[in-house]
Design a protein around this motif. Structure first.
Motif, PDB file in Angstrom:
ATOM      1  N   SER A  48     -72.235 -20.040-101.796  1.00  0.00           N
ATOM      2  CA  SER A  48     -70.885 -20.004-102.351  1.00  0.00           C
ATOM      3  C   SER A  48     -69.916 -20.460-101.272  1.00  0.00           C
ATOM      4  O   SER A  48     -70.206 -20.326-100.079  1.00  0.00           O
ATOM      5  N   LEU A  49     -68.772 -20.984-101.693  1.00  0.00           N
ATOM      6  CA  LEU A  49     -67.729 -21.351-100.740  1.00  0.00           C
ATOM      7  C   LEU A  49     -66.643 -20.281-100.806  1.00  0.00           C
ATOM      8  O   LEU A  49     -66.024 -20.077-101.846  1.00  0.00           O
ATOM      9  N   LEU A  50     -66.445 -19.593 -99.692  1.00  0.00           N
ATOM     10  CA  LEU A  50     -65.437 -18.529 -99.611  1.00  0.00           C
ATOM     11  C   LEU A  50     -64.247 -19.018 -98.808  1.00  0.00           C
ATOM     12  O   LEU A  50     -64.387 -19.404 -97.644  1.00  0.00           O
ATOM     13  N   ASP A  54     -67.773 -33.942-104.467  1.00  0.00           N
ATOM     14  CA  ASP A  54     -69.136 -33.582-104.876  1.00  0.00           C
ATOM     15  C   ASP A  54     -69.423 -32.089-104.749  1.00  0.00           C
ATOM     16  O   ASP A  54     -70.554 -31.668-104.990  1.00  0.00           O
ATOM     17  N   LEU A  55     -68.451 -31.312-104.364  1.00  0.00           N
ATOM     18  CA  LEU A  55     -68.660 -29.875-104.173  1.00  0.00           C
ATOM     19  C   LEU A  55     -69.245 -29.256-105.441  1.00  0.00           C
ATOM     20  O   LEU A  55     -68.675 -29.380-106.522  1.00  0.00           O
ATOM     21  N   ASP A  56     -70.374 -28.569-105.286  1.00  0.00           N
ATOM     22  CA  ASP A  56     -71.034 -27.985-106.453  1.00  0.00           C
ATOM     23  C   ASP A  56     -71.271 -26.481-106.302  1.00  0.00           C
ATOM     24  O   ASP A  56     -72.027 -25.882-107.074  1.00  0.00           O
ATOM     25  N   ALA A  57     -70.640 -25.863-105.313  1.00  0.00           N
ATOM     26  CA  ALA A  57     -70.770 -24.422-105.116  1.00  0.00           C
ATOM     27  C   ALA A  57     -69.634 -23.688-105.821  1.00  0.00           C
ATOM     28  O   ALA A  57     -68.564 -24.258-106.056  1.00  0.00           O
ATOM     29  N   GLN A  58     -69.866 -22.431-106.156  1.00  0.00           N
ATOM     30  CA  GLN A  58     -68.780 -21.614-106.684  1.00  0.00           C
ATOM     31  C   GLN A  58     -67.746 -21.412-105.589  1.00  0.00           C
ATOM     32  O   GLN A  58     -68.094 -21.132-104.441  1.00  0.00           O
ATOM     33  N   VAL A  59     -66.467 -21.556-105.933  1.00  0.00           N
ATOM     34  CA  VAL A  59     -65.377 -21.428-104.964  1.00  0.00           C
ATOM     35  C   VAL A  59     -64.671 -20.097-105.185  1.00  0.00           C
ATOM     36  O   VAL A  59     -64.162 -19.814-106.271  1.00  0.00           O
ATOM     37  N   LEU A  60     -64.634 -19.283-104.142  1.00  0.00           N
ATOM     38  CA  LEU A  60     -64.057 -17.941-104.195  1.00  0.00           C
ATOM     39  C   LEU A  60     -62.851 -17.873-103.270  1.00  0.00           C
ATOM     40  O   LEU A  60     -62.943 -18.263-102.100  1.00  0.00           O
ATOM     41  N   VAL A  98     -73.217 -18.264 -97.556  1.00  0.00           N
ATOM     42  CA  VAL A  98     -71.804 -18.474 -97.833  1.00  0.00           C
ATOM     43  C   VAL A  98     -71.269 -19.516 -96.854  1.00  0.00           C
ATOM     44  O   VAL A  98     -71.633 -19.515 -95.669  1.00  0.00           O
ATOM     45  N   LEU A  99     -70.451 -20.429 -97.361  1.00  0.00           N
ATOM     46  CA  LEU A  99     -69.743 -21.374 -96.500  1.00  0.00           C
ATOM     47  C   LEU A  99     -68.344 -20.815 -96.316  1.00  0.00           C
ATOM     48  O   LEU A  99     -67.566 -20.718 -97.256  1.00  0.00           O
ATOM     49  N   TYR A 100     -68.027 -20.443 -95.076  1.00  0.00           N
ATOM     50  CA  TYR A 100     -66.768 -19.773 -94.760  1.00  0.00           C
ATOM     51  C   TYR A 100     -65.701 -20.792 -94.372  1.00  0.00           C
ATOM     52  O   TYR A 100     -65.910 -21.649 -93.505  1.00  0.00           O
ATOM     53  N   LEU A 101     -64.534 -20.683 -95.027  1.00  0.00           N
ATOM     54  CA  LEU A 101     -63.342 -21.456 -94.671  1.00  0.00           C
ATOM     55  C   LEU A 101     -62.141 -20.519 -94.682  1.00  0.00           C
ATOM     56  O   LEU A 101     -62.204 -19.425 -95.242  1.00  0.00           O
ATOM     57  N   LEU A 141     -71.678 -22.345 -92.275  1.00  0.00           N
ATOM     58  CA  LEU A 141     -72.581 -21.656 -93.186  1.00  0.00           C
ATOM     59  C   LEU A 141     -73.098 -20.388 -92.532  1.00  0.00           C
ATOM     60  O   LEU A 141     -73.441 -20.386 -91.344  1.00  0.00           O
ATOM     61  N   TRP A 142     -73.154 -19.330 -93.312  1.00  0.00           N
ATOM     62  CA  TRP A 142     -73.663 -18.044 -92.835  1.00  0.00           C
ATOM     63  C   TRP A 142     -74.647 -17.470 -93.841  1.00  0.00           C
ATOM     64  O   TRP A 142     -74.463 -17.615 -95.046  1.00  0.00           O
ATOM     65  N   ARG A 143     -75.656 -16.808 -93.324  1.00  0.00           N
ATOM     66  CA  ARG A 143     -76.443 -15.937 -94.177  1.00  0.00           C
ATOM     67  C   ARG A 143     -75.567 -14.715 -94.456  1.00  0.00           C
ATOM     68  O   ARG A 143     -75.040 -14.101 -93.523  1.00  0.00           O
TER      69      ARG A 143
END
Length: 231
Positions: free
Chosen positions: A8-10, A34-40, A86-89, A156-158
């Motif tokens: 997921s992208l957080l 092309d982003l295909d992850a859920q964006v939170l 999770v991809l952290y931004l 990216l983080w586990r």
């Protein structure tokens, strides 16, 4: 588009930083089509939406009038994430170049296949060099004693690993310093993608930050101007 089940992208934020959300998501949609992850969007109480991208607001603050500390909000957000990665931004990482989607997909798959890897940094602003060579060579290893081994820059983080480094009551700066101390005592593997020009540049590129002490960084005006963003 079917959502990626691996990450997921957080977008970690605060309700008081709502001014950042329109330009952030405008740039995210433009430079990562092309982003295909859920964006939170990790809001405290606010619900917000935009036409340019589908997002879900987490609303992690309870009904208490006492504002939750930064780390408490992030812990609650991670508890709501259903993917292993999770991809952290953060909301003031204003992307200004095309995101290297295939490199991110490659990094996600590599973490799924190698459960010992806790983190892969995706930008040039994260943990400090020098780095160690790594196999495969599109990655570098972040040293055990590196400055900012724990970084809040894009990466990216586990999910369970990121939670394990967090402590209630800390702000973001404390987490980077104290979290780095914690990480030096553990054996998790921390990597980053190659980000020099010969490798194609960072997976995600943006000015180091857009906000300093609650005020717009003047240099961010050029990014907004180039993308017809009015604030």
């Amino acid at each position: 588009m079917k959502k990626n089940a691996s990450y997921s992208l957080l977008v970690n934020t605060s309700d008081t930083f709502e001014d950042c959300w329109p330009p952030f998501f405008t740039l995210l949609a433009k430079y990562w089509p092309d982003l295909d992850a859920q964006v939170l969007l990790n809001t405290e109480k606010k619900v917000w939406a935009t036409d340019v991208i589908d997002i879900k607001c987490l609303q992690v603050q309870d009904n208490s009038k006492t504002r939750l500390p930064w780390s408490d909000c992030l812990i609650r957000a991670l508890d709501l994430i259903e993917t292993p990665l999770v991809l952290y931004l953060q909301e003031d990482y204003f992307i200004n170049k095309q995101v290297r989607h295939q490199l991110i997909e490659k990094s996600v798959q590599y973490m799924i296949e190698n459960p010992n890897i806790e983190h892969i940094g995706l930008t040039k602003h994260g943990s400090h060099p020098p780095y160690k060579n790594y196999n495969p060579n599109w990655l570098l290893e972040i040293r055990q004693n590196a400055r900012y081994r724990i970084s809040t820059q894009a990466g990216l983080w586990r999910v369970d690993a990121l939670k394990s480094y967090l402590r209630e009551g800390e702000n973001g700066w404390m987490f980077e310093i104290y979290g780095t101390w914690r990480a030096r005592k553990r054996n998790g593997t921390f990597l980053c993608t190659q980000f020099d020009d010969n490798s194609g540049g960072p997976a995600i590129d943006y000015p180091h930050t857009g906000i300093i002490k609650g005020k717009w960084l003047p240099e961010i005006r050029e990014t907004f101007r180039e993308n017809n963003i009015v604030v």
